[in-house]
Design a protein around this motif. Sequence first.
Motif, PDB file in Angstrom:
ATOM      1  N   CYS A 117       0.843  -1.205   0.000  1.00 20.98           N
ATOM      2  CA  CYS A 117       0.000   0.000   0.000  1.00 20.98           C
ATOM      3  C   CYS A 117       0.870   1.245   0.000  1.00 20.98           C
ATOM      4  CB  CYS A 117      -0.927  -0.002   1.210  1.00 20.98           C
ATOM      5  SG  CYS A 117      -1.888   1.513   1.380  1.00 20.98           S
ATOM      6  N   GLY A 118       1.522   1.517   1.115  1.00 22.24           N
ATOM      7  CA  GLY A 118       2.437   2.656   1.172  1.00 22.24           C
ATOM      8  C   GLY A 118       1.770   3.994   1.402  1.00 22.24           C
ATOM      9  N   CYS A 119       0.459   4.034   1.685  1.00 21.18           N
ATOM     10  CA  CYS A 119      -0.217   5.319   1.872  1.00 21.18           C
ATOM     11  C   CYS A 119       0.260   6.025   3.141  1.00 21.18           C
ATOM     12  CB  CYS A 119      -1.729   5.120   1.911  1.00 21.18           C
ATOM     13  SG  CYS A 119      -2.330   4.325   3.425  1.00 21.18           S
ATOM     14  N   LEU A 120       0.550   5.272   4.173  1.00 22.48           N
ATOM     15  CA  LEU A 120       0.932   5.822   5.481  1.00 22.48           C
ATOM     16  C   LEU A 120      -0.024   6.940   5.900  1.00 22.48           C
ATOM     17  CD1 LEU A 120       4.827   5.768   5.271  1.00 22.48           C
ATOM     18  CD2 LEU A 120       3.337   4.234   6.544  1.00 22.48           C
ATOM     19  N   SER A 121      -1.276   6.751   5.607  1.00 23.08           N
ATOM     20  CA  SER A 121      -2.286   7.749   5.939  1.00 23.08           C
ATOM     21  C   SER A 121      -2.471   7.845   7.450  1.00 23.08           C
ATOM     22  CB  SER A 121      -3.622   7.357   5.284  1.00 23.08           C
ATOM     23  OG  SER A 121      -4.671   8.083   5.875  1.00 23.08           O
ATOM     24  N   MET A 122      -2.395   9.077   7.952  1.00 22.04           N
ATOM     25  CA  MET A 122      -2.562   9.274   9.395  1.00 22.04           C
ATOM     26  C   MET A 122      -3.969   8.900   9.844  1.00 22.04           C
ATOM     27  SD  MET A 122      -0.426  12.651  10.474  1.00 22.04           S
ATOM     28  CE  MET A 122      -0.876  13.683   9.082  1.00 22.04           C
ATOM     29  N   ASP A 123      -4.917   9.015   8.956  1.00 17.74           N
ATOM     30  CA  ASP A 123      -6.298   8.726   9.325  1.00 17.74           C
ATOM     31  C   ASP A 123      -6.680   7.270   9.117  1.00 17.74           C
ATOM     32  OD1 ASP A 123      -6.776  11.370  10.011  1.00 17.74           O
ATOM     33  OD2 ASP A 123      -7.177  11.900   7.913  1.00 17.74           O
ATOM     34  N   LYS A 124      -6.067   6.632   8.126  1.00 15.57           N
ATOM     35  CA  LYS A 124      -6.521   5.286   7.765  1.00 15.57           C
ATOM     36  C   LYS A 124      -5.562   4.171   8.139  1.00 15.57           C
ATOM     37  CE  LYS A 124      -8.980   7.141   3.814  1.00 15.57           C
ATOM     38  NZ  LYS A 124      -8.853   7.439   2.408  1.00 15.57           N
ATOM     39  N   CYS A 125      -4.256   4.450   8.079  1.00 14.40           N
ATOM     40  CA  CYS A 125      -3.290   3.373   8.302  1.00 14.40           C
ATOM     41  C   CYS A 125      -3.191   3.050   9.796  1.00 14.40           C
ATOM     42  CB  CYS A 125      -1.919   3.762   7.761  1.00 14.40           C
ATOM     43  SG  CYS A 125      -0.692   2.479   8.079  1.00 14.40           S
ATOM     44  N   PRO A 126      -3.436   1.802  10.169  1.00 11.12           N
ATOM     45  CA  PRO A 126      -3.383   1.447  11.586  1.00 11.12           C
ATOM     46  C   PRO A 126      -1.974   1.407  12.149  1.00 11.12           C
ATOM     47  CG  PRO A 126      -3.773  -0.500  10.256  1.00 11.12           C
ATOM     48  CD  PRO A 126      -3.806   0.671   9.319  1.00 11.12           C
ATOM     49  N   LEU A 127      -0.994   1.430  11.272  1.00 11.03           N
ATOM     50  CA  LEU A 127       0.389   1.348  11.746  1.00 11.03           C
ATOM     51  C   LEU A 127       1.068   2.707  11.814  1.00 11.03           C
ATOM     52  CD1 LEU A 127       1.548  -1.821   9.783  1.00 11.03           C
ATOM     53  CD2 LEU A 127       0.620  -1.666  12.087  1.00 11.03           C
ATOM     54  N   TYR A 128       0.409   3.737  11.356  1.00  6.77           N
ATOM     55  CA  TYR A 128       1.048   5.042  11.285  1.00  6.77           C
ATOM     56  C   TYR A 128       0.192   6.104  11.954  1.00  6.77           C
ATOM     57  CZ  TYR A 128       3.482   9.055   9.351  1.00  6.77           C
ATOM     58  OH  TYR A 128       4.178  10.214   9.194  1.00  6.77           O
ATOM     59  N   ASN A 129       0.773   6.839  12.863  1.00  6.49           N
ATOM     60  CA  ASN A 129       0.030   7.862  13.594  1.00  6.49           C
ATOM     61  C   ASN A 129       1.024   8.964  13.952  1.00  6.49           C
ATOM     62  OD1 ASN A 129      -1.638   9.382  15.238  1.00  6.49           O
ATOM     63  ND2 ASN A 129      -1.511   7.952  16.954  1.00  6.49           N
ATOM     64  N   GLN A 130       1.390   9.739  12.943  1.00  9.36           N
ATOM     65  CA  GLN A 130       2.421  10.751  13.134  1.00  9.36           C
ATOM     66  C   GLN A 130       2.040  11.754  14.221  1.00  9.36           C
ATOM     67  OE1 GLN A 130       3.229  13.391   9.819  1.00  9.36           O
ATOM     68  NE2 GLN A 130       5.424  13.213  10.247  1.00  9.36           N
ATOM     69  N   ASP A 131       3.001  12.066  15.058  1.00  8.22           N
ATOM     70  CA  ASP A 131       2.838  13.039  16.152  1.00  8.22           C
ATOM     71  C   ASP A 131       1.737  12.642  17.134  1.00  8.22           C
ATOM     72  OD1 ASP A 131       4.852  14.588  15.029  1.00  8.22           O
ATOM     73  OD2 ASP A 131       3.404  15.658  13.757  1.00  8.22           O
ATOM     74  N   ASP A 132       1.363  11.390  17.084  1.00  8.45           N
ATOM     75  CA  ASP A 132       0.372  10.868  18.032  1.00  8.45           C
ATOM     76  C   ASP A 132      -0.908  11.696  18.036  1.00  8.45           C
ATOM     77  OD1 ASP A 132      -0.489   9.020  19.893  1.00  8.45           O
ATOM     78  OD2 ASP A 132       0.304  10.125  21.612  1.00  8.45           O
ATOM     79  N   HIS A 133      -1.368  12.104  16.822  1.00  5.63           N
ATOM     80  CA  HIS A 133      -2.572  12.951  16.758  1.00  5.63           C
ATOM     81  C   HIS A 133      -3.827  12.236  17.237  1.00  5.63           C
ATOM     82  CE1 HIS A 133      -3.374  10.738  13.053  1.00  5.63           C
ATOM     83  NE2 HIS A 133      -4.589  11.272  13.058  1.00  5.63           N
ATOM     84  N   LEU A 134      -3.751  10.894  17.320  1.00  2.35           N
ATOM     85  CA  LEU A 134      -4.928  10.156  17.784  1.00  2.35           C
ATOM     86  C   LEU A 134      -5.028  10.098  19.300  1.00  2.35           C
ATOM     87  CD1 LEU A 134      -4.844   7.223  15.205  1.00  2.35           C
ATOM     88  CD2 LEU A 134      -6.500   9.095  15.298  1.00  2.35           C
ATOM     89  N   SER A 135      -4.029  10.677  19.989  1.00  5.48           N
ATOM     90  CA  SER A 135      -4.037  10.605  21.460  1.00  5.48           C
ATOM     91  C   SER A 135      -5.263  11.307  22.043  1.00  5.48           C
ATOM     92  CB  SER A 135      -2.757  11.221  22.031  1.00  5.48           C
ATOM     93  OG  SER A 135      -2.707  12.593  21.703  1.00  5.48           O
ATOM     94  N   GLN A 136      -5.853  12.234  21.277  1.00 10.80           N
ATOM     95  CA  GLN A 136      -7.050  12.924  21.771  1.00 10.80           C
ATOM     96  C   GLN A 136      -8.220  11.945  21.956  1.00 10.80           C
ATOM     97  OE1 GLN A 136      -8.885  15.486  18.676  1.00 10.80           O
ATOM     98  NE2 GLN A 136      -7.338  14.625  17.310  1.00 10.80           N
ATOM     99  N   TYR A 137      -8.107  10.761  21.319  1.00 12.13           N
ATOM    100  CA  TYR A 137      -9.197   9.785  21.433  1.00 12.13           C
ATOM    101  C   TYR A 137      -8.942   8.742  22.517  1.00 12.13           C
ATOM    102  CZ  TYR A 137     -10.376  11.929  17.025  1.00 12.13           C
ATOM    103  OH  TYR A 137     -10.680  12.854  16.061  1.00 12.13           O
ATOM    104  N   GLY A 138      -7.809   8.904  23.235  1.00 16.63           N
ATOM    105  CA  GLY A 138      -7.521   7.974  24.323  1.00 16.63           C
ATOM    106  C   GLY A 138      -6.091   7.487  24.269  1.00 16.63           C
ATOM    107  N   PRO A 139      -5.695   6.791  25.323  1.00 16.20           N
ATOM    108  CA  PRO A 139      -4.317   6.304  25.393  1.00 16.20           C
ATOM    109  C   PRO A 139      -4.108   5.048  24.541  1.00 16.20           C
ATOM    110  CG  PRO A 139      -5.526   5.577  27.316  1.00 16.20           C
ATOM    111  CD  PRO A 139      -6.476   6.449  26.501  1.00 16.20           C
ATOM    112  N   GLY A 140      -2.860   4.793  24.206  1.00 12.06           N
ATOM    113  CA  GLY A 140      -2.512   3.550  23.510  1.00 12.06           C
ATOM    114  C   GLY A 140      -2.792   3.617  22.018  1.00 12.06           C
ATOM    115  N   PRO A 141      -2.727   2.464  21.367  1.00  9.27           N
ATOM    116  CA  PRO A 141      -2.920   2.379  19.917  1.00  9.27           C
ATOM    117  C   PRO A 141      -4.410   2.438  19.586  1.00  9.27           C
ATOM    118  CG  PRO A 141      -2.434   0.219  20.809  1.00  9.27           C
ATOM    119  CD  PRO A 141      -2.371   1.175  21.954  1.00  9.27           C
ATOM    120  N   VAL A 142      -4.906   3.661  19.397  1.00  4.72           N
ATOM    121  CA  VAL A 142      -6.341   3.889  19.271  1.00  4.72           C
ATOM    122  C   VAL A 142      -6.958   3.083  18.123  1.00  4.72           C
ATOM    123  CG1 VAL A 142      -8.091   5.637  18.815  1.00  4.72           C
ATOM    124  CG2 VAL A 142      -6.186   6.156  20.337  1.00  4.72           C
TER     125      VAL A 142
END
Length: 151
Positions: A117-142
């Motif tokens: 794939c290679g999209c590394l989408s911050m919104d869609k890729c479960p393995l990529y979360n640059q700058d931990d922007h998903l931390s607003q939704y809770g701790p850990g691998p959201v």
Amino acid sequence: MGNQANLSIGSVAKRTGVTASALHFYEAKGLISSERDASNQRRYHPTVIRRVSIIKAAQKLGLSLENIKNAFASLPSNRTPDQKDWQKLSMAWQEELDRRIASLQRLSVLMNSCIGCGCLSMDKCPLYNQDDHLSQYGPGPVLLQQKEDQP
Ligand code: FES
């Protein structure tokens, strides 16, 4: 041998297969303790051998020193674990190990969607979360957690 703190650090290192520097490290982290003799040398209680054996076993399971320290602290009067305690600790760690294996299996499945794939989408890729922007939704691998919560 008795019940006194009479083991030198070299003796403990030899009997446990752990280096003296590792023993210093465990002591600095509060996992083991020693006393000082008249010449200010460290002396260890014989029960330290069992404690170090448990630390080594737990580390092989991938448990952090903090996790091991918490487990030791959960024992009555913070004593060296006996056989019964070990059964309790090992059962809890077995559950932790099973959780981690299941998590890695889920990750492996998700990884399949990333291969090629290679999209590394911050919104869609479960393995990529640059700058931990998903931390607003809770701790850990959201994103992974959301998958885990699904039936
Ligand atoms: S790289 Fe595209 S979904 Fe992970």
